[in-house]
Scaffold this motif. Structure first.
Motif, PDB file in Angstrom:
ATOM      1  N   GLU A  20       0.814  -1.159   0.089  1.00 53.90           N
ATOM      2  CA  GLU A  20      -0.157  -0.058   0.121  1.00 53.90           C
ATOM      3  C   GLU A  20       0.967   1.002  -0.019  1.00 53.90           C
ATOM      4  OE1 GLU A  20      -3.061   0.652  -0.317  1.00 53.90           O
ATOM      5  OE2 GLU A  20      -3.931  -1.624  -0.483  1.00 53.90           O
ATOM      6  N   CYS A  21       1.932   1.203   0.647  1.00 52.20           N
ATOM      7  CA  CYS A  21       2.998   2.329   0.988  1.00 52.20           C
ATOM      8  C   CYS A  21       3.428   2.615  -0.538  1.00 52.20           C
ATOM      9  CB  CYS A  21       3.854   2.104   2.055  1.00 52.20           C
ATOM     10  SG  CYS A  21       3.413   2.420   3.613  1.00 52.20           S
ATOM     11  N   SER A  22       3.629   1.496  -1.158  1.00 50.94           N
ATOM     12  CA  SER A  22       4.391   1.559  -2.357  1.00 50.94           C
ATOM     13  C   SER A  22       3.627   2.192  -3.449  1.00 50.94           C
ATOM     14  CB  SER A  22       5.310   0.356  -3.039  1.00 50.94           C
ATOM     15  OG  SER A  22       6.261  -0.076  -2.131  1.00 50.94           O
ATOM     16  N   ALA A  23       2.144   1.796  -3.435  1.00 56.82           N
ATOM     17  CA  ALA A  23       1.148   2.140  -4.415  1.00 56.82           C
ATOM     18  C   ALA A  23       1.030   3.879  -4.047  1.00 56.82           C
ATOM     19  CB  ALA A  23      -0.056   1.297  -4.526  1.00 56.82           C
ATOM     20  N   THR A  24       0.944   4.085  -2.830  1.00 60.16           N
ATOM     21  CA  THR A  24       0.494   5.413  -2.526  1.00 60.16           C
ATOM     22  C   THR A  24       1.555   6.390  -3.079  1.00 60.16           C
ATOM     23  OG1 THR A  24      -0.691   4.657  -0.815  1.00 60.16           O
ATOM     24  CG2 THR A  24      -0.023   7.002  -0.633  1.00 60.16           C
ATOM     25  N   LEU A  25       2.958   5.914  -2.890  1.00 61.12           N
ATOM     26  CA  LEU A  25       4.022   6.958  -3.138  1.00 61.12           C
ATOM     27  C   LEU A  25       4.099   6.849  -4.715  1.00 61.12           C
ATOM     28  CD1 LEU A  25       6.773   8.142  -2.391  1.00 61.12           C
ATOM     29  CD2 LEU A  25       7.848   6.122  -2.627  1.00 61.12           C
ATOM     30  N   ALA A  26       3.661   5.769  -5.251  1.00 63.94           N
ATOM     31  CA  ALA A  26       3.434   5.784  -6.927  1.00 63.94           C
ATOM     32  C   ALA A  26       2.616   6.868  -7.214  1.00 63.94           C
ATOM     33  CB  ALA A  26       3.100   4.640  -7.473  1.00 63.94           C
ATOM     34  N   ARG A  27       1.422   6.689  -6.844  1.00 59.57           N
ATOM     35  CA  ARG A  27       0.457   7.667  -7.046  1.00 59.57           C
ATOM     36  C   ARG A  27       0.716   9.215  -6.614  1.00 59.57           C
ATOM     37  NH1 ARG A  27      -3.011   3.386  -5.101  1.00 59.57           N
ATOM     38  NH2 ARG A  27      -3.120   4.342  -2.917  1.00 59.57           N
ATOM     39  N   LEU A  28       1.217   9.444  -5.611  1.00 57.96           N
ATOM     40  CA  LEU A  28       1.605  10.691  -5.237  1.00 57.96           C
ATOM     41  C   LEU A  28       2.747  11.309  -6.243  1.00 57.96           C
ATOM     42  CD1 LEU A  28       1.567  13.017  -3.272  1.00 57.96           C
ATOM     43  CD2 LEU A  28       3.504  11.741  -1.922  1.00 57.96           C
ATOM     44  N   LEU A  29       3.612  10.364  -6.762  1.00 59.91           N
ATOM     45  CA  LEU A  29       4.423  11.037  -7.728  1.00 59.91           C
ATOM     46  C   LEU A  29       3.831  11.259  -8.947  1.00 59.91           C
ATOM     47  CD1 LEU A  29       7.442   8.476  -6.835  1.00 59.91           C
ATOM     48  CD2 LEU A  29       7.535  10.869  -6.414  1.00 59.91           C
ATOM     49  N   ALA A  30       2.914  10.515  -9.392  1.00 58.76           N
ATOM     50  CA  ALA A  30       2.270  10.619 -10.649  1.00 58.76           C
ATOM     51  C   ALA A  30       1.455  12.092 -10.549  1.00 58.76           C
ATOM     52  CB  ALA A  30       1.349   9.529 -10.928  1.00 58.76           C
ATOM     53  N   TYR A  31       0.667  12.291  -9.154  1.00 64.85           N
ATOM     54  CA  TYR A  31       0.176  13.358  -8.999  1.00 64.85           C
ATOM     55  C   TYR A  31       0.863  14.810  -9.189  1.00 64.85           C
ATOM     56  CZ  TYR A  31      -2.668  16.968  -6.682  1.00 64.85           C
ATOM     57  OH  TYR A  31      -3.217  18.103  -6.278  1.00 64.85           O
ATOM     58  N   VAL A  32       2.375  14.726  -8.409  1.00 68.49           N
ATOM     59  CA  VAL A  32       3.009  15.797  -8.640  1.00 68.49           C
ATOM     60  C   VAL A  32       3.410  16.064  -9.844  1.00 68.49           C
ATOM     61  CG1 VAL A  32       5.286  16.467  -7.493  1.00 68.49           C
ATOM     62  CG2 VAL A  32       3.654  15.258  -6.153  1.00 68.49           C
ATOM     63  N   GLY A  33       3.879  14.948 -10.808  1.00 65.09           N
ATOM     64  CA  GLY A  33       4.307  15.058 -12.008  1.00 65.09           C
ATOM     65  C   GLY A  33       3.172  15.851 -12.846  1.00 65.09           C
ATOM     66  N   THR A  34       1.745  15.282 -12.865  1.00 62.66           N
ATOM     67  CA  THR A  34       0.959  16.228 -13.593  1.00 62.66           C
ATOM     68  C   THR A  34       0.717  17.461 -13.118  1.00 62.66           C
ATOM     69  OG1 THR A  34      -0.151  13.940 -13.679  1.00 62.66           O
ATOM     70  CG2 THR A  34      -1.639  15.644 -14.225  1.00 62.66           C
ATOM     71  N   LEU A  35       0.857  17.624 -11.890  1.00 61.45           N
ATOM     72  CA  LEU A  35       0.647  19.063 -11.453  1.00 61.45           C
ATOM     73  C   LEU A  35       1.656  20.094 -11.960  1.00 61.45           C
ATOM     74  CD1 LEU A  35      -1.082  21.156  -9.545  1.00 61.45           C
ATOM     75  CD2 LEU A  35       0.527  20.424  -7.723  1.00 61.45           C
ATOM     76  N   ALA A  36       2.837  19.501 -12.019  1.00 64.23           N
ATOM     77  CA  ALA A  36       4.157  20.262 -12.544  1.00 64.23           C
ATOM     78  C   ALA A  36       4.050  20.578 -14.042  1.00 64.23           C
ATOM     79  CB  ALA A  36       5.293  19.438 -12.113  1.00 64.23           C
ATOM     80  N   LEU A  37       3.196  19.530 -14.698  1.00 70.82           N
ATOM     81  CA  LEU A  37       3.297  19.716 -16.153  1.00 70.82           C
ATOM     82  C   LEU A  37       2.047  20.589 -16.295  1.00 70.82           C
ATOM     83  CD1 LEU A  37       3.467  18.685 -19.066  1.00 70.82           C
ATOM     84  CD2 LEU A  37       1.753  16.899 -18.695  1.00 70.82           C
ATOM     85  N   PHE A  38       1.080  20.637 -15.662  1.00 67.29           N
ATOM     86  CA  PHE A  38      -0.040  21.711 -15.793  1.00 67.29           C
ATOM     87  C   PHE A  38       0.612  23.214 -15.532  1.00 67.29           C
ATOM     88  CE2 PHE A  38      -3.194  18.362 -15.224  1.00 67.29           C
ATOM     89  CZ  PHE A  38      -4.046  18.585 -16.271  1.00 67.29           C
ATOM     90  N   VAL A  39       1.433  23.280 -14.481  1.00 67.32           N
ATOM     91  CA  VAL A  39       1.954  24.688 -14.071  1.00 67.32           C
ATOM     92  C   VAL A  39       2.746  25.005 -15.356  1.00 67.32           C
ATOM     93  CG1 VAL A  39       3.698  25.539 -12.453  1.00 67.32           C
ATOM     94  CG2 VAL A  39       1.924  24.195 -11.477  1.00 67.32           C
ATOM     95  N   MET A  40       3.569  24.269 -15.796  1.00 63.71           N
ATOM     96  CA  MET A  40       4.489  24.613 -16.853  1.00 63.71           C
ATOM     97  C   MET A  40       3.668  24.851 -18.144  1.00 63.71           C
ATOM     98  SD  MET A  40       7.245  21.410 -16.819  1.00 63.71           S
ATOM     99  CE  MET A  40       8.017  21.984 -18.269  1.00 63.71           C
ATOM    100  N   ILE A  41       2.542  24.239 -18.411  1.00 61.05           N
ATOM    101  CA  ILE A  41       1.731  24.791 -19.319  1.00 61.05           C
ATOM    102  C   ILE A  41       0.902  26.137 -19.215  1.00 61.05           C
ATOM    103  CG2 ILE A  41      -0.330  24.313 -20.765  1.00 61.05           C
ATOM    104  CD1 ILE A  41       0.119  21.323 -20.297  1.00 61.05           C
ATOM    105  N   GLY A  42       0.631  26.294 -17.943  1.00 59.32           N
ATOM    106  CA  GLY A  42       0.048  27.561 -17.420  1.00 59.32           C
ATOM    107  C   GLY A  42       0.894  28.951 -17.588  1.00 59.32           C
ATOM    108  N   VAL A  43       2.449  28.693 -17.051  1.00 56.42           N
ATOM    109  CA  VAL A  43       3.346  29.594 -17.396  1.00 56.42           C
ATOM    110  C   VAL A  43       3.573  29.925 -18.847  1.00 56.42           C
ATOM    111  CG1 VAL A  43       5.702  29.973 -16.811  1.00 56.42           C
ATOM    112  CG2 VAL A  43       4.200  29.012 -14.973  1.00 56.42           C
ATOM    113  N   HIS A  44       3.682  28.826 -19.499  1.00 54.59           N
ATOM    114  CA  HIS A  44       4.029  29.210 -20.978  1.00 54.59           C
ATOM    115  C   HIS A  44       3.008  29.933 -21.645  1.00 54.59           C
ATOM    116  CE1 HIS A  44       5.380  28.410 -25.034  1.00 54.59           C
ATOM    117  NE2 HIS A  44       4.059  27.880 -25.527  1.00 54.59           N
TER     118      HIS A  44
END
Length: 259
Positions: A20-44
């Motif tokens: 469960e910890c491994s899956a939660t960490l993987a989902r958290l990393l995916a969420y942070v990566g998606t959020l970073a992608l949206f931030v980059m698109i917004g800044v551009h």
């Protein structure tokens, strides 16, 4: 001493917790990566919007009708056929004011116009005054006006203009423009009154002669300007078909007798 064998047994609950910890960490990393992608698109997108805004000129608010402003000028001694159809006041956010008279039969196109413009900081001295006059005479056209002579008035010499390509000068509407006291005041307009060119010139002269100031407000220079102009008033009266002065006529003066 007897040695105890190492216990390789792990409780299933601990295994599930680790998964469960491994899956939660993987989902958290995916969420942070998606959020970073949206931030980059917004800044551009924001940077691109700023570039587009900087490239395109910003449209400034123009003159709007001021319904609550009091009249500051009047055109006196008008005969019933010449009764003013309208008197409108327009103001600019940058401080400019335009008082505009129109004459003509109700419901029809005006036959004459008189505009008194007191510039504010919106005034562009590099733009020819005849450009706006041409647009008003020809209902939005940007054609260049042609010089059509000069008349004398209580405000001094006033330049006359006509629309280009007018062969029949006697039937052409005449425009006029005069800048006063270092552009503290600009008087302009046009007239189609009269059946001959001298009559139309005289109509403009009478229009200017009858223009008076009702209230200068906090503008002592404007009050002084009109006070001096009244001293030069010619006392125009009667019909507007008075003959124009031969010295300022568009056509060559006709001399009497042999030379």
């Amino acid at each position: 001493m007897p040695s105890h064998p190492k216990n390789h047994f792990i409780h299933p609950a601990l295994t599930n917790f680790a998964d469960e910890c491994s899956a939660t960490l993987a989902r958290l990393l995916a969420y942070v990566g998606t959020l970073a992608l949206f931030v980059m698109i917004g800044v551009h997108s924001w940077d691109q919007l700023e570039l587009d805004t900087a490239a395109e000129p910003i449209e400034q608010p123009g003159f709007t009708q001021a319904l609550r402003s009091r009249p500051a000028f009047a055109v006196s001694s008008l005969d019933p056929p010449e009764k003013s159809e309208s008197y409108e006041i327009f103001r600019h956010p940058a401080g400019g004011r335009k008082d505009v008279f129109h004459w003509g039969p109700p419901g029809e196109k005006p036959v004459a116009e008189l505009e008194i413009y007191r510039p504010g900081s919106e005034f562009d001295g590099s733009e020819p005054a005849t450009r706006d006059l041409a647009s008003r005479m020809a209902e939005g056209s940007h054609e260049v006006l042609e010089a059509a002579g000069v008349i004398e008035s209580k405000f001094g010499s006033v330049a006359l203009f006509q629309r280009p390509g007018r062969i029949d000068l006697a039937r052409s509407c005449l425009g006029f423009s005069r800048s006063l006291d270092d552009s503290i005041l600009q008087i302009s307009g046009w007239s189609c009154q009269g059946t001959t060119l001298p009559a139309r010139r005289a109509a403009i002269g009478c229009m200017l002669d009858r223009l008076t100031s009702l209230a200068a407000g906090n503008e002592p220079r404007l009050a002084e300007l009109f006070a001096h102009a009244e001293l030069k008033r010619s006392g125009c009266s009667g019909p507007l078909s008075i003959a124009a002065d031969w010295a300022t006529g568009v056509e060559n003066p006709r001399l009497r007798g042999p030379l």
